[in-house]
Design a protein around this motif. Structure first.
Motif, PDB file in Angstrom:
ATOM      1  N   LYS A 150      10.836   6.017  10.274  1.00 39.19           N
ATOM      2  CA  LYS A 150       9.390   6.236  10.361  1.00 39.19           C
ATOM      3  C   LYS A 150       8.622   4.937  10.584  1.00 39.19           C
ATOM      4  CE  LYS A 150       5.551   7.981   7.559  1.00 39.19           C
ATOM      5  NZ  LYS A 150       5.041   6.719   6.994  1.00 39.19           N
ATOM      6  N   GLY A 151       8.991   3.867   9.848  1.00 39.91           N
ATOM      7  CA  GLY A 151       8.291   2.603   9.998  1.00 39.91           C
ATOM      8  C   GLY A 151       8.396   2.040  11.395  1.00 39.91           C
ATOM      9  N   ALA A 152       9.564   2.181  12.018  1.00 44.02           N
ATOM     10  CA  ALA A 152       9.753   1.680  13.376  1.00 44.02           C
ATOM     11  C   ALA A 152       8.936   2.496  14.371  1.00 44.02           C
ATOM     12  CB  ALA A 152      11.233   1.719  13.751  1.00 44.02           C
ATOM     13  N   VAL A 153       8.879   3.814  14.179  1.00 52.69           N
ATOM     14  CA  VAL A 153       8.080   4.657  15.076  1.00 52.69           C
ATOM     15  C   VAL A 153       6.609   4.260  15.003  1.00 52.69           C
ATOM     16  CG1 VAL A 153       7.237   6.993  15.512  1.00 52.69           C
ATOM     17  CG2 VAL A 153       9.657   6.621  15.044  1.00 52.69           C
ATOM     18  N   LEU A 154       6.090   4.105  13.788  1.00 53.45           N
ATOM     19  CA  LEU A 154       4.680   3.750  13.630  1.00 53.45           C
ATOM     20  C   LEU A 154       4.366   2.402  14.255  1.00 53.45           C
ATOM     21  CD1 LEU A 154       3.880   4.841   9.952  1.00 53.45           C
ATOM     22  CD2 LEU A 154       3.694   6.170  12.057  1.00 53.45           C
ATOM     23  N   THR A 155       5.254   1.441  14.054  1.00 51.88           N
ATOM     24  CA  THR A 155       5.016   0.096  14.583  1.00 51.88           C
ATOM     25  C   THR A 155       5.061   0.081  16.101  1.00 51.88           C
ATOM     26  OG1 THR A 155       5.935  -0.914  12.587  1.00 51.88           O
ATOM     27  CG2 THR A 155       5.848  -2.284  14.571  1.00 51.88           C
ATOM     28  N   ARG A 156       6.093   0.668  16.679  1.00 54.71           N
ATOM     29  CA  ARG A 156       6.224   0.662  18.134  1.00 54.71           C
ATOM     30  C   ARG A 156       5.102   1.448  18.800  1.00 54.71           C
ATOM     31  NH1 ARG A 156      12.603   1.689  19.320  1.00 54.71           N
ATOM     32  NH2 ARG A 156      11.748   2.100  21.400  1.00 54.71           N
ATOM     33  N   LEU A 157       4.715   2.562  18.201  1.00 48.36           N
ATOM     34  CA  LEU A 157       3.641   3.358  18.794  1.00 48.36           C
ATOM     35  C   LEU A 157       2.302   2.631  18.682  1.00 48.36           C
ATOM     36  CD1 LEU A 157       2.888   5.910  20.252  1.00 48.36           C
ATOM     37  CD2 LEU A 157       2.646   7.069  18.044  1.00 48.36           C
ATOM     38  N   SER A 158       2.044   1.986  17.550  1.00 47.90           N
ATOM     39  CA  SER A 158       0.803   1.213  17.406  1.00 47.90           C
ATOM     40  C   SER A 158       0.732   0.095  18.434  1.00 47.90           C
ATOM     41  CB  SER A 158       0.692   0.632  15.994  1.00 47.90           C
ATOM     42  OG  SER A 158       0.427   1.629  15.041  1.00 47.90           O
TER      43      SER A 158
ATOM     44  N   ALA B  60       5.807  -1.978   8.183  1.00 50.72           N
ATOM     45  CA  ALA B  60       5.681  -0.537   7.977  1.00 50.72           C
ATOM     46  C   ALA B  60       6.954  -0.015   7.324  1.00 50.72           C
ATOM     47  CB  ALA B  60       5.437   0.172   9.308  1.00 50.72           C
ATOM     48  N   SER B  61       6.822   0.597   6.165  1.00 53.32           N
ATOM     49  CA  SER B  61       7.971   1.147   5.457  1.00 53.32           C
ATOM     50  C   SER B  61       8.273   2.551   5.984  1.00 53.32           C
ATOM     51  CB  SER B  61       7.679   1.211   3.959  1.00 53.32           C
ATOM     52  OG  SER B  61       6.785   2.286   3.682  1.00 53.32           O
ATOM     53  N   ASN B  62       9.305   3.158   5.420  1.00 58.13           N
ATOM     54  CA  ASN B  62       9.633   4.545   5.750  1.00 58.13           C
ATOM     55  C   ASN B  62       9.027   5.525   4.750  1.00 58.13           C
ATOM     56  OD1 ASN B  62      11.171   3.857   8.025  1.00 58.13           O
ATOM     57  ND2 ASN B  62      13.008   3.547   6.796  1.00 58.13           N
ATOM     58  N   ARG B  63       8.145   5.013   3.871  1.00 61.15           N
ATOM     59  CA  ARG B  63       7.487   5.879   2.897  1.00 61.15           C
ATOM     60  C   ARG B  63       6.534   6.845   3.604  1.00 61.15           C
ATOM     61  NH1 ARG B  63       6.974   0.675   0.439  1.00 61.15           N
ATOM     62  NH2 ARG B  63       4.751   0.562   0.933  1.00 61.15           N
ATOM     63  N   LEU B  64       6.347   8.008   3.011  1.00 62.01           N
ATOM     64  CA  LEU B  64       5.396   8.982   3.540  1.00 62.01           C
ATOM     65  C   LEU B  64       4.489   9.436   2.414  1.00 62.01           C
ATOM     66  CD1 LEU B  64       5.889  11.739   6.131  1.00 62.01           C
ATOM     67  CD2 LEU B  64       4.801  12.342   3.969  1.00 62.01           C
ATOM     68  N   SER B  65       3.188   9.386   2.672  1.00 62.70           N
ATOM     69  CA  SER B  65       2.188   9.797   1.696  1.00 62.70           C
ATOM     70  C   SER B  65       1.588  11.136   2.110  1.00 62.70           C
ATOM     71  CB  SER B  65       1.088   8.728   1.613  1.00 62.70           C
ATOM     72  OG  SER B  65      -0.044   9.227   0.940  1.00 62.70           O
ATOM     73  N   ALA B  66       1.467  12.046   1.149  1.00 66.02           N
ATOM     74  CA  ALA B  66       0.808  13.331   1.402  1.00 66.02           C
ATOM     75  C   ALA B  66       0.048  13.740   0.149  1.00 66.02           C
ATOM     76  CB  ALA B  66       1.833  14.396   1.777  1.00 66.02           C
TER      77      ALA B  66
ATOM     78  N   GLY C  44       0.831  -1.186   0.000  1.00 69.11           N
ATOM     79  CA  GLY C  44       0.000   0.000   0.000  1.00 69.11           C
ATOM     80  C   GLY C  44       0.867   1.237   0.000  1.00 69.11           C
ATOM     81  N   LYS C  45       0.277   2.360   0.408  1.00 74.45           N
ATOM     82  CA  LYS C  45       1.022   3.610   0.432  1.00 74.45           C
ATOM     83  C   LYS C  45       2.204   3.525   1.395  1.00 74.45           C
ATOM     84  CE  LYS C  45      -3.050   6.455  -0.572  1.00 74.45           C
ATOM     85  NZ  LYS C  45      -3.977   7.484  -0.028  1.00 74.45           N
ATOM     86  N   VAL C  46       1.986   2.903   2.538  1.00 76.08           N
ATOM     87  CA  VAL C  46       3.003   2.898   3.589  1.00 76.08           C
ATOM     88  C   VAL C  46       3.399   1.476   3.983  1.00 76.08           C
ATOM     89  CG1 VAL C  46       3.483   3.545   5.994  1.00 76.08           C
ATOM     90  CG2 VAL C  46       2.304   5.151   4.476  1.00 76.08           C
TER      91      VAL C  46
END
Length: 321
Positions: free
Chosen positions: A81-89, A63-69, A39-41
């Motif tokens: 970014k992917g690690a931050v999103l995963t750990r925070l989730s 979770a990749s390090n891609r960013l969608s805007a 997907g996007k991310v």
């Protein structure tokens, strides 16, 4: 509570503007896994059994390090970014465990995706983006200024950018394919897509997740203006809704520093709104409605974006990233 599966019906035709999407990395070669979808991310892989057949009950979510805007994939990627999103989730899934079950099976994943990969249950994902708003801004503000309401919910007069709403409101959208815009959905469209009972439960849970999130985040100096969550159902149709994908991250939510909250203008943020603002700022002045691709992100924007994601993680969890 056992909910019925959504009725099988085609998604109504809607006007949508397609844009090219730049994918900045290819699926990984992971021994014992096969690539399923990107997907996007996030990227999905299926574990393989001894005979090379995909696991029918589990998936590896990375979770990749891609960013969608603005429905474009930005380049370059945002480090960590992917690690931050995963750990925070994962942290939020624990905080919400009494409200709704989640899809996490294990964090025992291949070394190549350690820290940003999670083994999850296979689910039939609902074809609706479940969004709730606790503060008025963004697309909700635009609709309010035009109609005095958001997704059919009439709001008090006199609200401005950043106003706190009396209570969280449910403002769902379509779940568009990569490169297509999500569009607002009216209550009857959501009911037609999901069924009346499932639609009501999605609304209740989405608002409850945002309310719980704000109870916790406010103690840590962060206001969660709005959030997007995703739900799925077990393929066999048993059980209730399951929270999937990510939850209450800087990608799926607007995070505002509480000490700087001041209704009447756009708020500073810890999320990817920082990138959106740069894209349309006087520094670059990209016209997103003109149809052309966005620019490459300069180094200082990449660095500041990473710093904002990490700060949000550390303020919320109390942990050092």
């Amino acid at each position: 509570m056992t909910l019925p599966l959504p009725p099988e019906r085609p998604v109504p035709d809607r006007l949508a503007r397609w844009q090219a999407v730049r994918v900045t990395d290819l699926p990984l070669e992971l021994p014992g896994y096969t690539h399923v979808y990107s997907g996007k991310v996030r990227d999905l892989y299926a574990p393989l059994d001894a005979e090379g057949r995909p696991d029918e009950e589990r998936l590896l979510l990375v979770a990749s390090n891609r960013l969608s805007a603005y429905d474009w994939m930005m380049s370059p990627e945002i480090p960590d970014k992917g690690a931050v999103l995963t750990r925070l989730s994962l942290w939020w899934f624990d905080q919400l465990a009494d409200l709704v079950p989640n899809h996490v099976v294990s964090t025992d994943v291949p070394d190549a995706v350690a820290g940003r990969g999670v083994l999850v249950r296979r689910l039939d994902m609902l074809k609706v983006e479940a969004i709730a708003r606790a503060y008025l801004t963004g697309g909700g503000l635009e609709e309010y200024r035009e109609k005095g309401s958001v997704s059919g919910v009439v709001l008090p007069e006199g609200l401005v950018d950043g106003s706190r709403l009396p209570e969280p409101v449910f403002t769902p959208t379509t779940k568009a394919p990569v490169g297509e815009h999500d569009l607002p959905m009216a209550p009857d469209e959501v009911e037609a897509e999901l069924g009346v009972e499932v639609a009501a439960e999605v609304s209740r849970l989405t608002r409850a997740i945002l309310a719980r999130g704000n109870e916790i985040a406010a103690e840590r100096g962060i206001l969660i203006a709005d959030t997007k969550v995703e739900f799925g159902l077990s393929p066999d149709g048993t059980g209730g809704l399951v929270l999937a994908d990510e939850v209450l991250t800087p990608d799926s939510s607007r995070f505002w520093p509480a000490e700087q909250w001041e209704p009447g203008h756009p708020q500073p943020s810890y999320d990817k709104q920082f990138v959106r603002d740069w894209l349309t700022s006087s520094e670059y002045g990209w016209d997103r409605k003109a149809g052309g691709p966005p620019p490459e992100l300069p180094g200082h924007v990449v660095e500041q974006t990473r710093a904002k994601y990490v700060e949000a993680y550390e303020r919320l969890t109390g942990e050092t990233f």
